[in-house]
Design an enzyme around this catalytic site. Structure first.
Site, mmCIF file in Angstrom:
data_model
loop_
_atom_site.group_PDB
_atom_site.id
_atom_site.type_symbol
_atom_site.label_atom_id
_atom_site.label_comp_id
_atom_site.label_asym_id
_atom_site.label_seq_id
_atom_site.Cartn_x
_atom_site.Cartn_y
_atom_site.Cartn_z
ATOM 1 N N ARG A 4 79.757 -58.520 37.678
ATOM 2 C CA ARG A 4 79.245 -57.500 38.607
ATOM 3 C C ARG A 4 77.723 -57.475 38.643
ATOM 4 N NH1 ARG A 4 83.920 -55.735 36.411
ATOM 5 N NH2 ARG A 4 82.758 -55.157 34.552
ATOM 6 N N GLU A 46 82.133 -54.309 23.932
ATOM 7 C CA GLU A 46 82.888 -53.068 23.760
ATOM 8 C C GLU A 46 84.355 -53.388 23.472
ATOM 9 O OE1 GLU A 46 82.727 -50.572 27.204
ATOM 10 O OE2 GLU A 46 83.731 -48.902 26.210
HETATM 11 P P1 5GP Z 1 78.404 -53.578 26.808
HETATM 12 O O1 5GP Z 1 78.076 -54.961 26.361
HETATM 13 O O2 5GP Z 1 77.180 -52.768 27.134
HETATM 14 O O3 5GP Z 1 79.346 -52.877 25.882
HETATM 15 O O4 5GP Z 1 79.264 -53.711 28.131
HETATM 16 C C1 5GP Z 1 78.646 -53.888 29.347
HETATM 17 C C2 5GP Z 1 79.342 -54.965 30.114
HETATM 18 O O5 5GP Z 1 80.724 -54.667 30.225
HETATM 19 C C3 5GP Z 1 78.772 -55.037 31.511
HETATM 20 O O6 5GP Z 1 78.692 -56.388 31.911
HETATM 21 C C4 5GP Z 1 79.749 -54.262 32.352
HETATM 22 O O7 5GP Z 1 79.996 -54.926 33.571
HETATM 23 C C5 5GP Z 1 81.032 -54.206 31.511
HETATM 24 N N1 5GP Z 1 81.541 -52.831 31.378
HETATM 25 C C6 5GP Z 1 81.778 -52.146 30.244
HETATM 26 N N2 5GP Z 1 82.287 -50.935 30.509
HETATM 27 C C7 5GP Z 1 82.360 -50.851 31.847
HETATM 28 C C8 5GP Z 1 82.781 -49.835 32.768
HETATM 29 O O8 5GP Z 1 83.221 -48.730 32.406
HETATM 30 N N3 5GP Z 1 82.679 -50.125 34.091
HETATM 31 C C9 5GP Z 1 82.205 -51.314 34.539
HETATM 32 N N4 5GP Z 1 82.121 -51.504 35.869
HETATM 33 N N5 5GP Z 1 81.802 -52.282 33.713
HETATM 34 C C10 5GP Z 1 81.873 -52.057 32.390
#
Ligand code: 5GP
Length: 172
Positions: free
Chosen positions: A59, A96
């Protein structure tokens, strides 16, 4: 609240039970919403347009490409493993929902290039931190990051350990 924020949909138990996923696709489907979101993400960089916006698969591509077009600059992809055709550099990180790896073409950025990292959502911060490491390893100057939505409860901002600003259009 910006008008486009009401278009973000919360999907419970995706991709796993207990996770409430922020679905940004309704923002993209709405011409005024998408334009408003890009306007909000572009605002901090209008007076200091970077050499490239770096979009994180998948995205992040959508927002980084639109920002590059809106501000008349370049787009560079950071991709999941095995997708980029030429020589790559890689970075492993905690996600995550598990572990992952991101890659960038080894010749994507010239040393000293001023770049802004772009993603849709900042959750635990590992993804953005991985992209930061990849850009720094190429000798680029990361002048900041642009994210549509931050989930503050997950404290991802704590991993953003550089002085450059991390701009978020909406606190989730
Ligand atoms: P992080 O590495 O910060 O835990 O996760 C961020 C990445 O996972 C981003 O690339 C994002 O697109 C995706 N992501 C994690 N949680 C969500 C969410 O609730 N909605 C969306 N659209 N993407 C998420």
């Amino acid at each position: 609240m910006p008008h486009w924020s009401s278009l973000i949909r919360e999907v419970p138990d995706f991709p796993k039970p207990g996770i409430v996923f922020k679905d940004i696709t309704p923002v993209l489907a709405d011409a005024r919403g998408f334009a408003g979101a890009i306007d909000a993400m572009a605002a901090p960089w209008r007076d200091a347009v970077p050499d490239a916006f770096i979009g994180i698969e998948s995205r992040g591509f959508i927002f980084a490409a639109a920002l590059a077009q809106a501000l008349g600059t370049g787009f560079v992809p950071v991709r999941k493993p095995g997708k980029l055709p030429a020589q790559v550099i890689a970075h492993d990180y905690a996600l995550e929902y598990g572990r992952d790896r991101l890659e960038m073409h080894a010749d994507a950025l010239r040393p000293g290039a001023r770049v802004v990292l772009v993603d849709d959502v900042l959750a635990t911060g590992g993804t953005l931190r991985a992209a930061l490491s990849l850009a720094q390893r190429q000798g680029a100057t990361v002048t900041g990051a642009a994210v549509l939505v931050e989930l503050p409860a997950l404290r991802g901002r704590a991993l953003w350990d550089v002085a450059a600003p991390l701009h978020v259009a909406l606190q989730g």
